[in-house]
Design a protein around this motif. Structure first.
Motif, PDB file in Angstrom:
ATOM      1  N   GLY A   1       0.807  -1.214   0.000  1.00  0.00           N
ATOM      2  CA  GLY A   1       0.000   0.000   0.000  1.00  0.00           C
ATOM      3  C   GLY A   1       0.841   1.265   0.000  1.00  0.00           C
ATOM      4  N   LEU A   2       0.331   2.292  -0.667  1.00  0.00           N
ATOM      5  CA  LEU A   2       1.048   3.557  -0.799  1.00  0.00           C
ATOM      6  C   LEU A   2       1.369   4.206   0.544  1.00  0.00           C
ATOM      7  N   LYS A   3       0.558   3.957   1.539  1.00  0.00           N
ATOM      8  CA  LYS A   3       0.733   4.610   2.842  1.00  0.00           C
ATOM      9  C   LYS A   3       1.543   3.762   3.813  1.00  0.00           C
ATOM     10  N   ARG A   4       2.403   2.879   3.293  1.00  0.00           N
ATOM     11  CA  ARG A   4       3.192   1.992   4.146  1.00  0.00           C
ATOM     12  C   ARG A   4       4.694   2.161   3.889  1.00  0.00           C
ATOM     13  N   PRO A   5       5.237   3.351   4.135  1.00  0.00           N
ATOM     14  CA  PRO A   5       6.660   3.583   3.828  1.00  0.00           C
ATOM     15  C   PRO A   5       7.601   2.676   4.618  1.00  0.00           C
ATOM     16  N   ASP A   6       7.241   2.285   5.820  1.00  0.00           N
ATOM     17  CA  ASP A   6       8.101   1.367   6.585  1.00  0.00           C
ATOM     18  C   ASP A   6       8.185   0.012   5.882  1.00  0.00           C
ATOM     19  N   ALA A   7       7.063  -0.453   5.361  1.00  0.00           N
ATOM     20  CA  ALA A   7       7.060  -1.724   4.625  1.00  0.00           C
ATOM     21  C   ALA A   7       7.896  -1.589   3.354  1.00  0.00           C
ATOM     22  N   HIS A   8       7.786  -0.451   2.681  1.00  0.00           N
ATOM     23  CA  HIS A   8       8.565  -0.244   1.446  1.00  0.00           C
ATOM     24  C   HIS A   8      10.059  -0.299   1.734  1.00  0.00           C
ATOM     25  N   ARG A   9      10.477   0.361   2.813  1.00  0.00           N
ATOM     26  CA  ARG A   9      11.901   0.306   3.199  1.00  0.00           C
ATOM     27  C   ARG A   9      12.323  -1.132   3.502  1.00  0.00           C
ATOM     28  N   PHE A  10      11.464  -1.864   4.199  1.00  0.00           N
ATOM     29  CA  PHE A  10      11.764  -3.260   4.515  1.00  0.00           C
ATOM     30  C   PHE A  10      11.991  -4.056   3.234  1.00  0.00           C
TER      31      PHE A  10
END
Length: 145
Positions: free
Chosen positions: A117-126
């Motif tokens: 999801g677009l609003k999950r920057p922590d997941a994107h970094r992971f």
């Protein structure tokens, strides 16, 4: 993390036991809808669900589908990946996603893909920093109801 194992959740009861963790990601689902969707996906889409267990307790859950498309070829699509909020930042997501990578390699798949999801920057970094995923596309969705 010595007592950590990965277990496939196959039976209705095992799948139900994964709901308290999965519901932290899929907050829109009640337990009955969750069970119905997982069982249908297993039957028609080859969906597989695995749990990371610590001392017999589910601390993380993933669901994925082996797929074949012209764009990706033979690949594994990670539909769901969540670590229990009380167990985050302990390497469990890394361990469970690495398990999916190994499963894919052992079953002859070329890659693993997922959307976040677009609003999950922590997941994107992971995914990009910890797991070395490349950002290759955007996912678009149109509601039909």
């Amino acid at each position: 993390m010595d007592s950590v194992t990965v277990k496939e959740l196959s039976s209705r009861e095992e799948i139900r036991q994964g709901f308290p963790v999965m519901s932290q990601l899929r907050t829109h689902l009640d337990e009955n809808t969750y069970l119905e969707l997982v069982l249908e996906a297993k039957e028609v889409d080859r969906y597989r669900m695995f749990a990371l267990m610590e001392d017999g307790k589910i601390v993380a859950v993933t669901g994925f589908k082996p797929m074949t498309t012209l764009y990706y070829g033979r690949f594994v699509w990670v539909c769901d990946l969540v670590t229990d909020q009380n167990y985050r930042s302990r390497g469990y997501g890394d361990k469970l996603l690495s398990y999916v990578h190994t499963w894919g390699e052992e079953h002859g798949f070329e890659s693993v893909a997922l959307s976040s999801g677009l609003k999950r920057p922590d997941a994107h970094r992971f995914y990009m920093d910890n797991m070395e995923y490349d950002r290759v596309s955007y996912v678009f969705k149109k509601s039909l109801t």
